[in-house]
Write a protein that holds these residues in place. Structure first.
Motif, PDB file in Angstrom:
ATOM      1  N   CYS A   1       0.803  -1.234   0.000  1.00 39.65           N
ATOM      2  CA  CYS A   1       0.000   0.000   0.000  1.00 39.65           C
ATOM      3  C   CYS A   1       0.829   1.274   0.000  1.00 39.65           C
ATOM      4  O   CYS A   1       0.284   2.363  -0.156  1.00 39.65           O
TER       5      CYS A   1
ATOM      6  N   ALA B   1       2.412   2.641   2.520  1.00 35.73           N
ATOM      7  CA  ALA B   1       2.449   3.323   3.810  1.00 35.73           C
ATOM      8  C   ALA B   1       3.819   3.142   4.468  1.00 35.73           C
ATOM      9  O   ALA B   1       4.480   2.115   4.288  1.00 35.73           O
TER      10      ALA B   1
ATOM     11  N   ASN C   1       6.010   2.627   7.841  1.00 32.63           N
ATOM     12  CA  ASN C   1       5.813   1.975   9.128  1.00 32.63           C
ATOM     13  C   ASN C   1       7.096   2.023   9.941  1.00 32.63           C
ATOM     14  O   ASN C   1       8.175   1.736   9.427  1.00 32.63           O
TER      15      ASN C   1
ATOM     16  N   CYS D   1       2.137  -4.317   8.080  1.00 32.36           N
ATOM     17  CA  CYS D   1       1.822  -2.914   7.828  1.00 32.36           C
ATOM     18  C   CYS D   1       0.674  -2.472   8.738  1.00 32.36           C
ATOM     19  O   CYS D   1      -0.327  -3.179   8.871  1.00 32.36           O
TER      20      CYS D   1
ATOM     21  N   ARG E   1      -1.337  -0.101   8.137  1.00 34.54           N
ATOM     22  CA  ARG E   1      -2.484   0.329   7.342  1.00 34.54           C
ATOM     23  C   ARG E   1      -3.225  -0.857   6.718  1.00 34.54           C
ATOM     24  O   ARG E   1      -4.415  -1.012   6.904  1.00 34.54           O
ATOM     25  N   CYS E   2      -2.513  -1.685   5.950  1.00 34.61           N
ATOM     26  CA  CYS E   2      -3.197  -2.745   5.187  1.00 34.61           C
ATOM     27  C   CYS E   2      -2.986  -4.137   5.779  1.00 34.61           C
ATOM     28  O   CYS E   2      -3.584  -5.092   5.309  1.00 34.61           O
TER      29      CYS E   2
END
Length: 149
Positions: A7, A9, A11, A24, A26-27
Motif C-alpha cells: 500500500c 504506507a 511503518n 503494515c 495500514r493494510c
C-alpha cells in the motif's frame, strides 16, 4: 522506517525487531524490512518521495541496460545495509516513460537522492558500492535537511 510494498504506507519498526514478520499498520500485509530496493511507478514514486520520513535513493533503470543490471546488486547491498534509514527505490524507465521524462532523465542508470521531499543530488553511471554510499551520505550532509541515513 519501512515502506509497505502493498500500500505504500510508511511503518516504524522498533529495535530490536520483534520475532516473526512485522505487518503494515495500514493494510496488514507482511512488511518487508530487509531494505531491498522496491519497484515503483510514477505515482508511487511521488507518494514515497513526498511522504518518506527517511532519505530516498532512486535508481532509474531499464531491463535492456547492462550497466543498470550491473548496478542492481550494488543497490541491493546499500539498501540492506541502510535498512530503515534509507529507502531505495527503482523506477523502470521503459515501463514508466512519463515519470522518467518528468524527472528529466537523459541517460541510465541515473541515481537521484531525495531528502525532505526534494531532490538533493543526481548522478549517472555505475559506481562501486563504497563510492555510491559515500556519494549518498555526502549528498545528504550537504543538501539534505532531513538527512538521517
Amino acid at each position: 522506517m519501512f515502506r509497505c510494498k502493498a500500500c505504500g504506507a510508511f511503518n516504524r519498526v522498533r529495535e530490536p525487531r520483534p520475532t516473526g514478520t512485522p505487518e503494515c499498520g495500514r493494510c496488514h500485509a507482511a512488511l518487508e524490512v530487509s531494505g531491498a530496493p522496491q519497484e515503483v511507478d510514477g505515482e508511487g514514486l511521488d507518494r514515497a518521495v513526498l511522504g518518506s520520513p527517511v532519505p530516498v535513493l532512486l535508481d532509474l533503470w531499464a531491463p535492456w541496460c547492462a550497466p543498470c543490471r550491473a548496478a542492481a546488486p550494488i543497490l541491493d547491498a546499500v539498501g540492506r545495509a541502510q535498512a530503515g534509514r534509507l529507502l531505495v527505490l527503482k523506477l523502470n524507465t521503459e515501463a514508466h516513460p512519463h515519470a522518467a521524462s518528468a524527472l528529466r532523465v537523459q541517460g541510465i542508470p541515473t541515481f537521484v537522492v531525495f531528502s525532505g521531499g526534494r531532490e538533493v543530488a543526481r548522478r549517472s553511471g555505475v559506481m562501486p558500492r563504497a563510492e555510491l554510499e559515500r556519494w549518498v551520505m555526502t549528498s545528504l550532509a550537504q543538501g539534505g535537511a532531513n538527512a538521517t541515513a
